[in-house]
Design a protein around this motif. Structure first.
Motif, PDB file in Angstrom:
ATOM      1  N   ARG A   1       0.826  -1.207   0.000  1.00 45.28           N
ATOM      2  CA  ARG A   1       0.000   0.000   0.000  1.00 45.28           C
ATOM      3  C   ARG A   1       0.856   1.251   0.000  1.00 45.28           C
ATOM      4  O   ARG A   1       0.598   2.206  -0.731  1.00 45.28           O
ATOM      5  CB  ARG A   1      -0.947  -0.004   1.199  1.00 45.28           C
ATOM      6  CG  ARG A   1      -2.034  -1.064   1.111  1.00 45.28           C
ATOM      7  CD  ARG A   1      -2.923  -0.826  -0.130  1.00 45.28           C
ATOM      8  NE  ARG A   1      -3.911  -1.875  -0.287  1.00 45.28           N
ATOM      9  CZ  ARG A   1      -3.720  -2.993  -0.968  1.00 45.28           C
ATOM     10  NH1 ARG A   1      -2.540  -3.215  -1.561  1.00 45.28           N
ATOM     11  NH2 ARG A   1      -4.668  -3.888  -1.098  1.00 45.28           N
ATOM     12  N   GLN A   2       1.871   1.251   0.825  1.00 44.47           N
ATOM     13  CA  GLN A   2       2.750   2.418   0.905  1.00 44.47           C
ATOM     14  C   GLN A   2       3.541   2.594  -0.389  1.00 44.47           C
ATOM     15  O   GLN A   2       3.681   3.701  -0.906  1.00 44.47           O
ATOM     16  CB  GLN A   2       3.670   2.260   2.115  1.00 44.47           C
ATOM     17  CG  GLN A   2       4.592   3.430   2.389  1.00 44.47           C
ATOM     18  CD  GLN A   2       5.924   3.273   1.684  1.00 44.47           C
ATOM     19  OE1 GLN A   2       6.338   2.149   1.398  1.00 44.47           O
ATOM     20  NE2 GLN A   2       6.581   4.376   1.407  1.00 44.47           N
ATOM     21  N   PHE A   3       4.056   1.495  -0.956  1.00 44.68           N
ATOM     22  CA  PHE A   3       4.842   1.572  -2.187  1.00 44.68           C
ATOM     23  C   PHE A   3       3.979   2.010  -3.365  1.00 44.68           C
ATOM     24  O   PHE A   3       4.381   2.866  -4.171  1.00 44.68           O
ATOM     25  CB  PHE A   3       5.489   0.221  -2.475  1.00 44.68           C
ATOM     26  CG  PHE A   3       6.377   0.215  -3.688  1.00 44.68           C
ATOM     27  CD1 PHE A   3       7.632   0.795  -3.655  1.00 44.68           C
ATOM     28  CD2 PHE A   3       5.952  -0.386  -4.870  1.00 44.68           C
ATOM     29  CE1 PHE A   3       8.461   0.797  -4.775  1.00 44.68           C
ATOM     30  CE2 PHE A   3       6.773  -0.390  -5.989  1.00 44.68           C
ATOM     31  CZ  PHE A   3       8.029   0.197  -5.945  1.00 44.68           C
ATOM     32  N   LEU A   4       2.783   1.448  -3.482  1.00 42.74           N
ATOM     33  CA  LEU A   4       1.907   1.803  -4.594  1.00 42.74           C
ATOM     34  C   LEU A   4       1.430   3.248  -4.499  1.00 42.74           C
ATOM     35  O   LEU A   4       1.182   3.896  -5.521  1.00 42.74           O
ATOM     36  CB  LEU A   4       0.714   0.849  -4.653  1.00 42.74           C
ATOM     37  CG  LEU A   4       1.065  -0.596  -5.016  1.00 42.74           C
ATOM     38  CD1 LEU A   4      -0.155  -1.496  -4.885  1.00 42.74           C
ATOM     39  CD2 LEU A   4       1.647  -0.700  -6.422  1.00 42.74           C
TER      40      LEU A   4
ATOM     41  N   GLY B   1       3.459   9.031 -10.903  1.00 49.99           N
ATOM     42  CA  GLY B   1       2.686   9.268 -12.109  1.00 49.99           C
ATOM     43  C   GLY B   1       3.152   8.604 -13.387  1.00 49.99           C
ATOM     44  O   GLY B   1       2.563   8.825 -14.440  1.00 49.99           O
ATOM     45  N   VAL B   2       4.188   7.770 -13.329  1.00 49.07           N
ATOM     46  CA  VAL B   2       4.719   7.149 -14.545  1.00 49.07           C
ATOM     47  C   VAL B   2       4.113   5.775 -14.789  1.00 49.07           C
ATOM     48  O   VAL B   2       3.797   5.412 -15.917  1.00 49.07           O
ATOM     49  CB  VAL B   2       6.257   7.038 -14.464  1.00 49.07           C
ATOM     50  CG1 VAL B   2       6.821   6.283 -15.670  1.00 49.07           C
ATOM     51  CG2 VAL B   2       6.878   8.426 -14.372  1.00 49.07           C
ATOM     52  N   LEU B   3       3.937   5.004 -13.729  1.00 51.01           N
ATOM     53  CA  LEU B   3       3.488   3.621 -13.846  1.00 51.01           C
ATOM     54  C   LEU B   3       2.082   3.442 -13.268  1.00 51.01           C
ATOM     55  O   LEU B   3       1.700   4.113 -12.307  1.00 51.01           O
ATOM     56  CB  LEU B   3       4.453   2.682 -13.110  1.00 51.01           C
ATOM     57  CG  LEU B   3       5.906   2.697 -13.570  1.00 51.01           C
ATOM     58  CD1 LEU B   3       6.767   1.851 -12.639  1.00 51.01           C
ATOM     59  CD2 LEU B   3       6.028   2.189 -15.002  1.00 51.01           C
ATOM     60  N   ALA B   4       1.343   2.530 -13.884  1.00 50.52           N
ATOM     61  CA  ALA B   4       0.034   2.125 -13.372  1.00 50.52           C
ATOM     62  C   ALA B   4       0.156   0.752 -12.739  1.00 50.52           C
ATOM     63  O   ALA B   4       1.030  -0.040 -13.102  1.00 50.52           O
ATOM     64  CB  ALA B   4      -0.990   2.093 -14.510  1.00 50.52           C
ATOM     65  N   SER B   5      -0.711   0.440 -11.779  1.00 49.46           N
ATOM     66  CA  SER B   5      -0.636  -0.825 -11.051  1.00 49.46           C
ATOM     67  C   SER B   5      -1.924  -1.615 -11.208  1.00 49.46           C
ATOM     68  O   SER B   5      -3.022  -1.062 -11.229  1.00 49.46           O
ATOM     69  CB  SER B   5      -0.348  -0.577  -9.572  1.00 49.46           C
ATOM     70  OG  SER B   5      -1.353   0.229  -8.991  1.00 49.46           O
TER      71      SER B   5
ATOM     72  N   LYS C   1       1.158  -6.076 -10.868  1.00 52.68           N
ATOM     73  CA  LYS C   1       1.794  -5.794 -12.163  1.00 52.68           C
ATOM     74  C   LYS C   1       1.863  -4.286 -12.329  1.00 52.68           C
ATOM     75  O   LYS C   1       0.872  -3.573 -12.147  1.00 52.68           O
ATOM     76  CB  LYS C   1       1.000  -6.404 -13.315  1.00 52.68           C
ATOM     77  CG  LYS C   1       1.591  -6.117 -14.686  1.00 52.68           C
ATOM     78  CD  LYS C   1       0.740  -6.739 -15.797  1.00 52.68           C
ATOM     79  CE  LYS C   1       1.296  -6.420 -17.157  1.00 52.68           C
ATOM     80  NZ  LYS C   1       0.452  -7.015 -18.253  1.00 52.68           N
ATOM     81  N   LEU C   2       3.041  -3.779 -12.654  1.00 55.80           N
ATOM     82  CA  LEU C   2       3.245  -2.363 -12.932  1.00 55.80           C
ATOM     83  C   LEU C   2       3.581  -2.205 -14.410  1.00 55.80           C
ATOM     84  O   LEU C   2       4.377  -2.967 -14.962  1.00 55.80           O
ATOM     85  CB  LEU C   2       4.387  -1.799 -12.089  1.00 55.80           C
ATOM     86  CG  LEU C   2       4.330  -2.029 -10.576  1.00 55.80           C
ATOM     87  CD1 LEU C   2       5.572  -1.441  -9.905  1.00 55.80           C
ATOM     88  CD2 LEU C   2       3.074  -1.429  -9.989  1.00 55.80           C
ATOM     89  N   SER C   3       2.976  -1.231 -15.039  1.00 58.76           N
ATOM     90  CA  SER C   3       3.230  -0.976 -16.467  1.00 58.76           C
ATOM     91  C   SER C   3       3.091   0.507 -16.733  1.00 58.76           C
ATOM     92  O   SER C   3       2.512   1.261 -15.926  1.00 58.76           O
ATOM     93  CB  SER C   3       2.258  -1.778 -17.340  1.00 58.76           C
ATOM     94  OG  SER C   3       0.922  -1.495 -16.979  1.00 58.76           O
ATOM     95  N   TYR C   4       3.606   0.948 -17.861  1.00 53.09           N
ATOM     96  CA  TYR C   4       3.516   2.358 -18.205  1.00 53.09           C
ATOM     97  C   TYR C   4       2.072   2.786 -18.439  1.00 53.09           C
ATOM     98  O   TYR C   4       1.278   2.029 -18.990  1.00 53.09           O
ATOM     99  CB  TYR C   4       4.326   2.652 -19.476  1.00 53.09           C
ATOM    100  CG  TYR C   4       5.820   2.641 -19.260  1.00 53.09           C
ATOM    101  CD1 TYR C   4       6.463   3.662 -18.579  1.00 53.09           C
ATOM    102  CD2 TYR C   4       6.597   1.585 -19.743  1.00 53.09           C
ATOM    103  CE1 TYR C   4       7.837   3.663 -18.382  1.00 53.09           C
ATOM    104  CE2 TYR C   4       7.973   1.560 -19.552  1.00 53.09           C
ATOM    105  CZ  TYR C   4       8.583   2.612 -18.878  1.00 53.09           C
ATOM    106  OH  TYR C   4       9.943   2.592 -18.687  1.00 53.09           O
TER     107      TYR C   4
END
Length: 291
Positions: A255-258, A265-269, A287-290
């Motif tokens: 939660r803290q990292f996300l 603002g660069v990656l979506a989770s 999963k993190l992606s642009y």
């Protein structure tokens, strides 16, 4: 070295009041010593002086080997999960590594991820079971990073060799480029061969970044986030991250990292899976992606 503070990352508390708290409000981390310089470790540097044994671990339909070495024999640290800035827990097989392999197997079966021809980086690899899985699934390159060079020499390299020897000749992995890198996240990009320096208009970078149990330390999370952006291929690269919802006593958690990722603002989770047994901390794979 014995005077360094140690942490048990996965100790469970029966105190309900503490289990309802947020890990990142717990006591602050002590100052860390200067990190060792980044270095590439070659497979020929595998340690022959430390006893190495293996056990089988069944991960869903996948069976892999997990190596076992003695922490005291390698670092002189008896019964220590973590000594910040000295030893970052790489000799222990953490739950998140198994969760991540399970998630990758499911993602492979459903067609959400494919490894053949892909360039893969595993951060904080330790036993490197997710990276080994990528090798077995036909990745073009698998690069493995850990804070400690000793972990790579005494555990990661022999564990990789044991797993690949176990699977041959049924699985062809001879074409996978495997390399090993030790160093802190703020510096190891200097050696990694596929960085794109965070510039999204450049080709290059890793198609898939894997990491398990890497976000327990709040003080290291900014460096980890910056390293991911330096290394993740644009625009289709993906990060698969396994971690606990909260790491009580050491501060971090998903939660803290996300929240930090969202503010950046660069990656979506996207949540891939959740593991809960009702008696221990909730574990998750994201999963993190642009964007």
């Amino acid at each position: 070295m014995a005077t360094n503070p140690t942490f048990q990352l996965f100790s469970c508390s029966n105190d309900k009041s503490s289990s309802q708290g947020l890990g990142f409000f717990d006591s602050p981390e002590p100052p860390r010593p200067p990190p060792p310089p980044p270095v590439e470790v070659f497979s020929s540097e595998v340690s022959s002086s430390v006893a190495f044994t293996v056990d089988k671990v069944s991960i869903g339909e996948v069976t892999l080997l997990k190596g076992r070495v003695n922490t005291k024999e390698v670092f002189g640290l008896p019964n220590s999960d973590l000594v910040p800035g000295v030893y970052e827990g790489g000799l222990k097989l953490w739950e998140g590594s198994i969760d991540l392999v399970k998630a990758l197997e499911k993602e492979t079966q459903t067609g959400n991820i494919s490894f053949p021809g892909k360039r893969v980086l595993e951060l904080g690899c330790g036993h490197a079971l997710p990276g080994i899985y990528a090798c077995l699934k036909g990745a073009d390159a698998v690069h493995l990073q850990d804070f400690n060079a000793e972990v790579l020499r005494c555990l990661t390299i022999p564990n990789l060799n044991a797993n690949l020897s176990e699977k041959r000749p049924s699985v062809s992995v001879g074409d996978t480029e495997v390399r090993f890198f030790a160093g802190e996240w703020s510096e190891v990009h200097q050696l990694l061969p596929l960085v794109n320096d965070g510039e999204t208009d450049k080709k290059g970078g890793y198609d898939i970044i894997l990491m398990a149990e890497t976000i327990y330390s709040i003080s290291a999370q900014k460096s980890l986030c910056e390293l991911i952006k330096r290394c993740l291929a644009y625009p289709d690269g993906a990060v698969y991250m396994a971690a606990k919802k909260y790491y009580f006593g050491v501060g971090g958690g998903t939660r803290q990292f996300l929240s930090m990722i969202e503010k950046d603002g660069v990656l979506a989770s996207t949540l891939v899976s959740e593991v809960t047994d009702g008696s221990s901390n909730v574990r998750e794979v994201w999963k993190l992606s642009y964007k």
